[in-house]
Design a protein around this motif. Structure first.
Motif: not given
Ligand code: BEZ
Ligand code: FE
Length: 292
Positions: A215, A237, A240, A242-245, A251-252
């Motif tokens: 990401a 932010r 796309e 972010l969910e599959r780095d 971390r959020e």
């Protein structure tokens, strides 16, 4: 499986564990005995054939062959297993509001150029200019003056300066926070890039249907006496990935709004960007007490 077979396998595990019993260093003893138990449990669950085990050894051999002073395939392996991130998580215990840590990655180098506050770290690296500003405080809320803030990132072709194989220094530098803890500098809007994937780790990712992409992120290392050194990134932010780095570094709390600015909007420091669009992001850094 017969009882006889199960007993033979268990007895072998016990014998190997016992072989480390007189290791003089108690920590090494604990590590080796635990590693043996987990390794044997894995083998006895997965039950590799002889040729599968040979394949595993060949994989590690390839990782060794591609590793040199510039390329470290074993760290990449640790990264894609989430082992690097798990070690970071365990060694940077949650401390109230302190900014979360993430992986260092292989592209930090000591001796980055000093940048005046409000200066530009890009040194010719390509990408959209991004104004980065924030403060450094402790968990008590008190400003931390003179914190050394190291930043580094890839250009918009997805490469760090050190990957070009010439002697360039670009898209890296350090600034120091002001007496009120504030800092500001120009960088580039981060873009996604792959971890090195032309070796065995890349083959592993391909065979398991995983992407090598990280990401988009901007690296930070923040050093101040009396505080735990913070190694982290900020992420974009809406990215796309972010969910599959590929190295599980997201971390959020580190996902920030990089706000796009039209070319006509004046820059915070009056800099003339020659009619280009730019972005801005705020990152308020909170350091955990402790450390050197
Ligand atoms: C990086 O963020 O630069 C990185 C982290 C882990 C593996 C490869 C690259
Ligand atoms: Fe990186």
């Amino acid at each position: 499986m017969s009882d006889e077979q199960r007993n033979r396998e268990a007895a072998l595990t016990d014998r190997v564990v016992a072989s480390f019993a007189s290791t003089p260093d108690p920590r090494l003893r604990e590590v080796m005995q635990s590693l043996t138990r987990h390794l044997h449990a894995f083998l006895r669950e997965v039950r590799p054939t002889g040729s599968e085990w040979q394949e595993a050894i060949a994989f590690l051999t390839d990782a060794g062959h591609i590793t040199d002073e510039r390329r470290q395939e074993f760290i990449l392996l640790s990264d894609v297993f989430g082992a690097s991130m798990q070690t970071v998580t365990m060694n940077n215990e949650a401390d109230g509001a302190a900014t979360e840590s993430t992986v260092l990655g292989p592209f930090f180098i000591d001796g980055s150029p000093p940048i005046p506050l409000g200066g530009d770290i890009s040194f010719g690296a390509t990408g959209q200019p991004c104004w980065v500003e924030g403060t450094v405080t402790g968990t008590s809320g008190k400003p931390v003056p003179d914190a050394r803030i190291e930043v580094w990132e890839a250009d918009d072709d997805g490469f760090y300066d050190v990957q070009y194989g010439d002697d360039r220094t670009a898209a890296r530098g350090h600034v120091f926070s002001e007496p009120d803890g504030s800092f500001r500098f120009w960088a580039l809007v981060p873009t996604p890039y792959p971890i090195p994937h032309d070796g065995p780790v890349g083959r592993l990712l391909a065979a398991t249907g995983r992407s090598p992409l990280r990401a988009s992120h901007l690296h930070f290392m923040v050093i101040a006496p009396g505080f735990r050194t913070l190694v982290t990134h900020i992420f974009v932010r809406g990215d796309e990935l972010l969910e599959r780095d590929s190295v599980f570094g997201v971390r959020e709390s580190l996902v920030k709004d990089f706000v796009a600015q039209a070319a006509e909007i004046p820059t915070p420091d009056g800099r003339d960007l020659g009619g280009r669009e730019w972005s801005r992001v705020r990152f308020d850094i909170v350091l955990a007490e402790g450390g050197a």
